[in-house]
Design an enzyme around this catalytic site. Sequence first.
Site, PDB file in Angstrom:
ATOM      1  N   LYS A 105       0.825  -1.221   0.000  1.00 52.19           N
ATOM      2  CA  LYS A 105       0.000   0.000   0.000  1.00 52.19           C
ATOM      3  C   LYS A 105       0.847   1.254   0.000  1.00 52.19           C
ATOM      4  CE  LYS A 105      -0.420  -2.526   3.166  1.00 52.19           C
ATOM      5  NZ  LYS A 105      -0.751  -3.554   4.115  1.00 52.19           N
ATOM      6  N   GLU A 129      -5.334  -6.085  -4.651  1.00 50.06           N
ATOM      7  CA  GLU A 129      -6.433  -6.290  -3.686  1.00 50.06           C
ATOM      8  C   GLU A 129      -5.905  -6.390  -2.264  1.00 50.06           C
ATOM      9  OE1 GLU A 129      -9.564  -5.974  -2.381  1.00 50.06           O
ATOM     10  OE2 GLU A 129     -10.269  -6.787  -4.300  1.00 50.06           O
ATOM     11  N   ILE A 136     -10.559  -8.738   2.651  1.00 45.61           N
ATOM     12  CA  ILE A 136     -11.853  -8.195   2.200  1.00 45.61           C
ATOM     13  C   ILE A 136     -11.718  -7.749   0.753  1.00 45.61           C
ATOM     14  CG2 ILE A 136     -13.647  -6.493   2.631  1.00 45.61           C
ATOM     15  CD1 ILE A 136     -12.433  -6.086   5.445  1.00 45.61           C
ATOM     16  N   LYS A 205      -3.909   3.407   2.640  1.00 45.64           N
ATOM     17  CA  LYS A 205      -5.052   2.654   2.122  1.00 45.64           C
ATOM     18  C   LYS A 205      -6.192   3.592   1.708  1.00 45.64           C
ATOM     19  CE  LYS A 205      -3.779  -1.184   5.170  1.00 45.64           C
ATOM     20  NZ  LYS A 205      -3.943  -1.671   6.567  1.00 45.64           N
TER      21      LYS A 205
END
Lengths: 453, 453
Positions: A105, A129, A136, A205
């Site tokens: 990230k 992802e 999630i 994020k």
Amino acid sequence: MKPIQVGLLGIGTVGSGVFNVLHRNQEEIRRRAGRGIEIAMVADLDVERARKVVGEGVQVVNDARAVIANPDIDIVIELIGGYGVAKALVLEAIAAGKHVVTANKALLAVHGTEIFAAASAKGVMVAFEAAVAGGIPIIKALREGLTANRIQWLAGIINGTTNFILSEMRDKGLDFAVVLKEAQRLGYAEADPTFDIEGVDAAHKATIMSAIAFGIPVQFDKAYVEGITQLSATDIKYAEQLGYRIKLLGITKRVERTDATGKAVGGIELRVHPSLVPAKRLIANVEGAMNAVVVQGDAVGATLYYGKGAGSEPTASAVIADLVDITRLHTVDPLNRVPHLAFQPHTLDQAMSELPVLPMSEVVTSYYLRLRVADQAGVLAKVTGILAGAGISIDAVLQREADEVGGEGSTQTDLIILTHDTREGTMNDAIAQMQQLPTVLAPITRIRKEELN
Amino acid sequence: MKPIQVGLLGIGTVGSGVFNVLHRNQEEIRRRAGRGIEIAMVADLDVERARKVVGEGVQVVNDARAVIANPDIDIVIELIGGYGVAKALVLEAIAAGKHVVTANKALLAVHGTEIFAAASAKGVMVAFEAAVAGGIPIIKALREGLTANRIQWLAGIINGTTNFILSEMRDKGLDFAVVLKEAQRLGYAEADPTFDIEGVDAAHKATIMSAIAFGIPVQFDKAYVEGITQLSATDIKYAEQLGYRIKLLGITKRVERTDATGKAVGGIELRVHPSLVPAKRLIANVEGAMNAVVVQGDAVGATLYYGKGAGSEPTASAVIADLVDITRLHTVDPLNRVPHLAFQPHTLDQAMSELPVLPMSEVVTSYYLRLRVADQAGVLAKVTGILAGAGISIDAVLQREADEVGGEGSTQTDLIILTHDTREGTMNDAIAQMQQLPTVLAPITRIRKEELN
């Protein structure tokens, strides 16, 4: 058909999870992807440890560039982390025509524009992802599941370490520093927890989700970032009494309004800070190290996504979902693939000029204020007078008995004020004025409040 | 590039939502899809109403076959509903080489095998995100987001009408029939609510999710279906006292165990019925007409997806997401597309033989039992004796004072028993035996209990 060949850079916690899950569920994954997916080569500085994880039959090297240079490798997974060598390796893998899967990230929030441009030019995919909210599938939901919507805002608990600490502080009435030590002992917080507790990880994020939600480039440098280190058990308790929980939220919001002078203020809020959230909201009840993201779209309304935001196999779940996507789509004309940031890349710059990330002083939200004041007549009138003068309207006031706050005979008390929506710049000025009052005895505590409705 | 041309069959609540959202958000959608998406033709029996929704510039006809026959149409959206004409039209659209988007859960749960086979043979896509849980992208999550996982179970609140009724029953202490009338008056329940309140709608959706989760064909005829019409306010209240909420859950679970004789019992549970759920679970706090699905995967653990399960624009959100997916993927070699049911179709039949849907008598779960009994010594001993004899172990017993249950001087009371996991067939036998006791004065209430952990 020959299995798709994957090279893995870095086989620590997440890398081991990827290897183990791919192996354990290989039949199910093949039945989904239409083709096997095989880790063919691993690079790690600790070759011994890597060898123990993967056993025989997989080539293990200590040089990541040997993986990138291997012409048999179709996809490179980058699990090294950080901005340095990881960035160089991702760009080299792209240049070598490899598709890339990464959980990094920090790298994407800071250097995403450069990396996605390089990938588009080369016609390869960069999938990530695992970079947001672990297992999630929130990136897929935002990028593909909610494409009908004009996204209005999203708010997420996207750092498990801080949510664990806040849950413990609330359950046990303990202050931050005590709980942090306990979290470190239990392995919920790292030895150097700075990125987590200062909100930097959550801001990485939130930056990525902001880009995908609104069709703008990643702009980490414009994010407002505030961690949880200043939170006290006192404020958590008062918030509870007022019907709220305190959560560290990553928030990004589309703003369309006019400012005080009547000028249109269009833009994007991008901010990470502790927030009061009504206790009855589902997201307020996300406890421990779990993650959750609420997304508000104009057609769908609010949707929420919940699950484990970190850990070996939850993160591996997201990495492997990306591998399956690439296995399905790598033969596709690049123009027909899902864009990296959900929107066609040539449209991002114009969107950025139309939707600039707003400075924190332009953010509009409501507030929790706690003032340690002298227990004497007229204090409340002075404080509320300043707020009224600034045009800030009050939603609720909670004044404690001095005895409860400072013990018997105390001459100090706490004054808690909840406000309605206010521009942050206006609130800064009002706080500065209140702070000057001789009856305000300590630095004023200010925590933002989000109704999330 | 010319916008992709869409034909719409049926422009009621959802169809209007699709038209309006596509129009309102056309720029954002084009920026995501890389190409415009345009409703070019609409068929509806009520041509006048349809014309009012779409205005000029869109061709409106009363004959769905004219849409299917139009060579300019790339994608057909079926929003007629039901098994009859909708099935014929979907198959005709496929035969004509059109991609199909449908919200028709009944059609897919019952005739999905035939429809997906026809689509595969013709090389077109049939997309159906809107068929399950409205605007929540749960199909995409299961089919693409969780591909790394061996799914263990999923449980969902997937019918908003019944969840609204249960929420009202609990909040207001009212019985089913009263709340149903109120729900009909408010528009939360249809004039003929049978499919909702008897669990059929939820079973259609659970059937579709079961296929995608486990890689088996849709098998609606094997689903166990029980609605909420027999639930009383009394049981909701007792459940609450024991720390549970009652929800209508659609549940599907992978089972790998040995039966009493030592024989391996591998299979799939597929069932819809009211369930006690621990009040502290997030899904127990999903109120009103909202939907939520919990999915348990071996790598990711539990993830939860929450949002609006019905309504014009939430459902339109899912329909349009499918349109965008098809727009992106329609030029792709069909073998590289995401399979309709997540797994490669040639593998489904073998999986069905290895994982048959189990009869309800083979399901293992725990139970809430309420017995209206004579208030006299020895009753509890007799009841628990029967359970012990059947090998059913008890988790908790709640015995009410007769006065509380039947008023002063009452000679009857309620005995509430929570059991540990038991085979349903065993429980059926035990209930039949207990029902024979002269001190058991009314039909025994049995509600299944799911810990969801």
